[in-house]
Design an enzyme around this catalytic site. Structure first.
Site, PDB file in Angstrom:
ATOM      1  N   LYS A  34       0.839  -1.201   0.000  1.00  0.00           N
ATOM      2  CA  LYS A  34       0.000   0.000   0.000  1.00  0.00           C
ATOM      3  C   LYS A  34       0.874   1.251   0.000  1.00  0.00           C
ATOM      4  CE  LYS A  34      -2.620   1.292   3.749  1.00  0.00           C
ATOM      5  NZ  LYS A  34      -2.545   2.748   3.996  1.00  0.00           N
ATOM      6  N   ASP A  61      -3.490   4.433  -1.715  1.00  0.00           N
ATOM      7  CA  ASP A  61      -4.418   4.884  -0.671  1.00  0.00           C
ATOM      8  C   ASP A  61      -4.407   6.409  -0.618  1.00  0.00           C
ATOM      9  OD1 ASP A  61      -6.136   4.894   1.483  1.00  0.00           O
ATOM     10  OD2 ASP A  61      -4.638   4.218   2.943  1.00  0.00           O
ATOM     11  N   LYS A  63      -7.299   8.337  -0.766  1.00  0.00           N
ATOM     12  CA  LYS A  63      -8.534   8.859  -0.148  1.00  0.00           C
ATOM     13  C   LYS A  63      -9.001  10.122  -0.877  1.00  0.00           C
ATOM     14  CE  LYS A  63      -7.705   6.860   4.433  1.00  0.00           C
ATOM     15  NZ  LYS A  63      -6.325   6.352   4.293  1.00  0.00           N
ATOM     16  N   ASP A  66     -13.158  15.025  -4.018  1.00  0.00           N
ATOM     17  CA  ASP A  66     -13.139  16.252  -4.829  1.00  0.00           C
ATOM     18  C   ASP A  66     -14.384  16.287  -5.706  1.00  0.00           C
ATOM     19  OD1 ASP A  66     -12.126  18.616  -6.178  1.00  0.00           O
ATOM     20  OD2 ASP A  66     -10.130  17.971  -5.565  1.00  0.00           O
ATOM     21  N   THR A 118     -11.570   6.368  11.252  1.00  0.00           N
ATOM     22  CA  THR A 118     -11.689   5.817  12.617  1.00  0.00           C
ATOM     23  C   THR A 118     -11.134   6.778  13.663  1.00  0.00           C
ATOM     24  OG1 THR A 118      -9.711   4.575  12.088  1.00  0.00           O
ATOM     25  CG2 THR A 118     -11.781   3.371  12.070  1.00  0.00           C
ATOM     26  N   ARG A 209       2.628  -2.572  11.410  1.00  0.00           N
ATOM     27  CA  ARG A 209       3.653  -2.701  12.446  1.00  0.00           C
ATOM     28  C   ARG A 209       3.950  -4.132  12.892  1.00  0.00           C
ATOM     29  NH1 ARG A 209       1.180   2.336  15.549  1.00  0.00           N
ATOM     30  NH2 ARG A 209      -0.585   1.503  14.360  1.00  0.00           N
TER      31      ARG A 209
HETATM   32  O1  C5P Z   1       0.772  -0.581  11.658  1.00  0.00           O
HETATM   33  P1  C5P Z   1      -0.678  -0.909  11.452  1.00  0.00           P
HETATM   34  O2  C5P Z   1      -0.933  -2.380  11.199  1.00  0.00           O
HETATM   35  O3  C5P Z   1      -1.559  -0.352  12.539  1.00  0.00           O
HETATM   36  O4  C5P Z   1      -1.017  -0.154  10.097  1.00  0.00           O
HETATM   37  C1  C5P Z   1      -2.329  -0.033   9.637  1.00  0.00           C
HETATM   38  C2  C5P Z   1      -2.366   0.718   8.341  1.00  0.00           C
HETATM   39  O5  C5P Z   1      -3.728   0.891   8.012  1.00  0.00           O
HETATM   40  C3  C5P Z   1      -1.738   2.095   8.347  1.00  0.00           C
HETATM   41  O6  C5P Z   1      -1.245   2.346   7.030  1.00  0.00           O
HETATM   42  C4  C5P Z   1      -2.893   3.002   8.661  1.00  0.00           C
HETATM   43  O7  C5P Z   1      -2.736   4.287   8.133  1.00  0.00           O
HETATM   44  C5  C5P Z   1      -4.031   2.273   7.951  1.00  0.00           C
HETATM   45  N1  C5P Z   1      -5.358   2.551   8.501  1.00  0.00           N
HETATM   46  C6  C5P Z   1      -5.694   2.310   9.829  1.00  0.00           C
HETATM   47  N2  C5P Z   1      -6.957   2.575  10.267  1.00  0.00           N
HETATM   48  C7  C5P Z   1      -7.860   3.073   9.443  1.00  0.00           C
HETATM   49  C8  C5P Z   1      -7.541   3.316   8.112  1.00  0.00           C
HETATM   50  C9  C5P Z   1      -6.262   3.041   7.671  1.00  0.00           C
HETATM   51  O8  C5P Z   1      -4.878   1.838  10.603  1.00  0.00           O
HETATM   52  N3  C5P Z   1      -9.069   3.302   9.882  1.00  0.00           N
END
Ligand code: C5P
Length: 231
Positions: A34, A61, A63, A66, A118, A209
């Site tokens: 992504k 991604d 988002k 517009d 979120t 992560r």
């Molecule tokens: O490190 P982690 O597993 O938390 O990463 C989650 C990914 O999903 C990140 O790129 C974050 O920006 C994205 N994301 C999120 N929650 C959302 C939308 C996107 O964690 N509601």
């Protein structure tokens, strides 16, 4: 879709050099990489090219939010780059979403809607004029997006079951907030393990992560794919 194709690793890094270290390491381990706003703003289409060079599919991604003509133009540009998934905000409205869908028609690019970020709680939603509970706004915006012809939605593990029940099997559900059992939860508030998320109806799992911070990221990615194969 096989288990590997369901795993999305976010390239949450600031430069092309950093991104290429991860595409080289993980391009053959996960199905999708992504590219988000941070990396795309720094590196542009070269980030997408790096993903494709690694053999993975690209999830762009951005988002988008517009007016219809601008949305359509951006979707055409993204589709020309060959990205598999592209995100837009459902709050852009029915006309802009329909224009985005028309621009993606006949290409391999699948459009996914973001409903309510979120990071927004009921208080913040009220501040921007969206009264009521966040989950009502999620359902309403999900319906707007799917009625306009979008392919799927990004949602949290908690929203997944209700959305799957309300919307049926058709839409792709893309779910971040995934933590293999025992992994550090970090700043995520609502998490599920990879196999729980699949059982709740998730199609694609965004996992950052737990892979990036693992002592052995390749082993961590393989363990997640194995868990999904067994689920
Ligand atoms: O490190 P982690 O597993 O938390 O990463 C989650 C990914 O999903 C990140 O790129 C974050 O920006 C994205 N994301 C999120 N929650 C959302 C939308 C996107 O964690 N509601």
């Amino acid at each position: 879709m096989n288990a590997r194709e369901r795993v999305v690793f976010p390239l949450d890094v600031p430069s092309l050099d950093d991104a290429e270290r991860w595409t080289t390491l993980l391009g053959a381990e996960v199905g999708v990489l992504k590219v988000g706003l941070e990396l795309f703003t720094a590196a542009g289409p070269r980030a997408v090219e790096a993903v494709h060079a690694s053999g993975a599919a690209c999830f762009l991604d951005l988002k988008l939010h517009d007016i219809p003509a601008t949305m359509a133009g951006a979707v055409r540009s993204a589709a020309a780059l060959g990205v598999r998934y592209l995100t837009v905000h459902a709050a852009a409205g029915p006309a802009a979403l329909a224009a985005a869908c028309a621009a993606a028609a006949g290409t391999d690019t699948r459009l996914l809607a973001v409903t309510v970020l979120t990071s927004l709680d009921a208080g913040e939603l009220a501040a921007i004029g969206l009264m009521g509970a966040p989950d009502e706004a999620v359902r309403r915006l999900a319906r707007v997006a799917l009625d306009a012809g979008l392919d799927g939605l990004v949602c949290s593990p908690q929203e997944c079951v209700a959305l799957r029940q309300a919307l049926g099997d058709g839409p792709l559900l893309v779910v971040p907030g995934i933590r293999p059992r025992g992994a550090d939860v970090g700043d995520q508030r609502r998490v599920a393990t990879p196999s729980e998320a699949r059982r709740q109806g998730a199609d694609l799992l965004v996992i950052g992560r737990p892979i990036r911070h693992a002592a052995d990221p390749v082993a961590a990615a393989r363990a997640i794919v194995r868990e999904l194969e067994e689920a």
